[in-house]
Enzyme design. Sequence first.
Site, mmCIF file in Angstrom:
data_model
loop_
_atom_site.group_PDB
_atom_site.id
_atom_site.type_symbol
_atom_site.label_atom_id
_atom_site.label_comp_id
_atom_site.label_asym_id
_atom_site.label_seq_id
_atom_site.Cartn_x
_atom_site.Cartn_y
_atom_site.Cartn_z
ATOM 1 N N ASP A 62 -41.466 18.341 42.443
ATOM 2 C CA ASP A 62 -40.959 19.271 41.634
ATOM 3 C C ASP A 62 -39.435 19.176 41.437
ATOM 4 O O ASP A 62 -38.684 19.371 42.077
ATOM 5 C CB ASP A 62 -41.124 20.485 42.254
ATOM 6 C CG ASP A 62 -40.476 21.881 41.463
ATOM 7 O OD1 ASP A 62 -40.748 21.634 40.352
ATOM 8 O OD2 ASP A 62 -40.167 22.832 42.163
ATOM 9 N N GLU A 108 -44.133 17.396 38.260
ATOM 10 C CA GLU A 108 -44.316 18.433 37.203
ATOM 11 C C GLU A 108 -43.498 18.159 36.088
ATOM 12 O O GLU A 108 -42.401 17.814 35.902
ATOM 13 C CB GLU A 108 -43.847 19.799 37.803
ATOM 14 C CG GLU A 108 -43.988 20.985 37.211
ATOM 15 C CD GLU A 108 -43.409 22.525 37.879
ATOM 16 O OE1 GLU A 108 -43.102 23.162 37.040
ATOM 17 O OE2 GLU A 108 -43.699 22.449 39.061
ATOM 18 N N ASP A 153 -39.503 25.116 46.120
ATOM 19 C CA ASP A 153 -39.621 24.127 45.444
ATOM 20 C C ASP A 153 -40.829 22.897 46.369
ATOM 21 O O ASP A 153 -41.262 22.217 45.617
ATOM 22 C CB ASP A 153 -38.242 23.286 45.564
ATOM 23 C CG ASP A 153 -37.150 24.210 44.753
ATOM 24 O OD1 ASP A 153 -37.340 24.480 43.720
ATOM 25 O OD2 ASP A 153 -36.082 24.671 45.357
#
Length: 168
Positions: A8, A68, A140
């Site tokens: 992420d 992501e 996160d």
Amino acid sequence: MISVIGIDPGSRNTGWGIVHEVSGVLHLVCCGVIQPSCNGSFAERLAHIFQEISSIIMKYKPVEASVEQVFTAQNPLTALKLGQARGAAVVACANQGLLIKDYEATTIKKTLVGHGRATKEQVSFMVGRSLGVKPDWPIDTSDALATAICHLTIRRFENRTARVAKTL
């Protein structure tokens, strides 16, 4: 067995998580957050992200990466910085020879929770359920693990679909 690193990306906090899948069962290997110093230049932060992701890959030896995708930020400068942080992470993965897959946040949420507008808390809960652990990590990290789980789920589905197609 397959080992995946989920990422992420962020310029201040980059979440990461390593997940193994053995015979359809997911196992958490390790996870964390990379937090570059805000005292250094932005280029130094990007270098730190690159170096840390590279070290994690060398230590845990994942063979695939799921990252992501960058969301559309209202502030163009924020979107640019996020894209650069993502680029540092992707280059670290590519430099180590990993297969890299990108997923939109809505796809990740839909795969884990069942709908693309799930809250961070719902995603974190499902990450914990999928891995059989209590989710006591930062958001996160949860998002990074969700990215890895999404990739493994889609990969499993695609492999099964390909096997069925061969029999037809």
